[in-house]
Motif scaffolding. Structure first.
Motif, PDB file in Angstrom:
ATOM      1  N   UNK A   1     -14.438  29.318  -1.444  1.00  0.00           N
ATOM      2  CA  UNK A   1     -13.016  29.447  -1.776  1.00  0.00           C
ATOM      3  C   UNK A   1     -12.236  30.227  -0.738  1.00  0.00           C
ATOM      4  N   UNK A   2     -12.807  30.360   0.443  1.00  0.00           N
ATOM      5  CA  UNK A   2     -12.189  31.181   1.480  1.00  0.00           C
ATOM      6  C   UNK A   2     -11.538  30.354   2.585  1.00  0.00           C
ATOM      7  N   UNK A   3     -11.477  29.053   2.433  1.00  0.00           N
ATOM      8  CA  UNK A   3     -10.893  28.201   3.464  1.00  0.00           C
ATOM      9  C   UNK A   3      -9.374  28.148   3.301  1.00  0.00           C
ATOM     10  N   UNK A   4      -8.687  28.386   4.383  1.00  0.00           N
ATOM     11  CA  UNK A   4      -7.229  28.334   4.394  1.00  0.00           C
ATOM     12  C   UNK A   4      -6.757  26.979   3.867  1.00  0.00           C
ATOM     13  N   UNK A   5      -5.719  26.978   3.028  1.00  0.00           N
ATOM     14  CA  UNK A   5      -5.225  25.759   2.381  1.00  0.00           C
ATOM     15  C   UNK A   5      -4.773  24.719   3.397  1.00  0.00           C
ATOM     16  N   UNK A   6      -4.109  25.162   4.476  1.00  0.00           N
ATOM     17  CA  UNK A   6      -3.657  24.213   5.502  1.00  0.00           C
ATOM     18  C   UNK A   6      -4.836  23.555   6.198  1.00  0.00           C
ATOM     19  N   UNK A   7      -5.816  24.365   6.533  1.00  0.00           N
ATOM     20  CA  UNK A   7      -7.005  23.828   7.207  1.00  0.00           C
ATOM     21  C   UNK A   7      -7.718  22.848   6.276  1.00  0.00           C
TER      22      UNK A   7
END
Length: 165
Positions: A12-18
């Motif tokens: 759950x640590x992945x940037x939303x844009x990425x």
């Protein structure tokens, strides 16, 4: 790099844009889920065509080793390591976890059918019941009993209905 992105996504640590950019290019977040789903779809295809899910271990469906895959699922289930959702999906599709046990039980049902109709347990060696070699099956059970390798539960079931060794 991609595995790092997958791990970040899983945590759950992945940037939303990425995440959005990766999804646009078709990144699969869990390749094992995708492979499992593809094999399950092949099993469903097999089941729809054959009317059952007892896939021989060497069987290939659309070039994929469906039989080996199903054997792996059965082994995982036997060890208690099969994901509950996957187990439920397989059961809903009609997978029998122990096809040998299932076959024995179906022959036992035919034996009981014979016994009820004929009033005895003396099945001739060549007798067929509903197209199945019931006489050969019972003779095999007697031979297994004779050499001491008949499963105790099976032996008990046969004795309870009157089989004499």
């Amino acid at each position: 790099w991609l595995n790092t992105q997958r791990q970040s996504h899983k945590k759950g640590a992945l940037d939303a844009q990425r995440k959005a950019r990766l999804q646009i290019v078709g990144v699969v977040w869990d390749p094992s889920d995708e492979k499992w789903n593809a094999m399950f779809a092949l099993l469903t295809q097999f089941q729809e065509r054959e009317g059952q899910c007892n896939v021989l271990q060497k069987h290939k469906e659309d070039g994929q080793n469906l039989g080996i895959w199903l054997t792996t699922q059965r082994n995982l289930q036997k060890k208690g390591a099969l994901d509950a959702r996957r187990k439920a999906s397989l059961e809903e599709a009609g997978v029998v976890w122990d096809p040998f046990d299932e076959k024995w039980n179906s022959m036992f049902v035919l034996f009981r059918q014979f016994q009820k109709r004929e009033g005895h347990c003396r099945v001739l060696h060549k007798h067929k019941e509903d197209g199945q070699n019931l006489g050969t099956w019972l003779n095999t059970q007697r031979n297994l009993q004779k050499i001491g390798t008949l499963d105790a539960r099976r032996k008990s079931r046969l004795e309870k209905v009157g089989v004499v060794w």
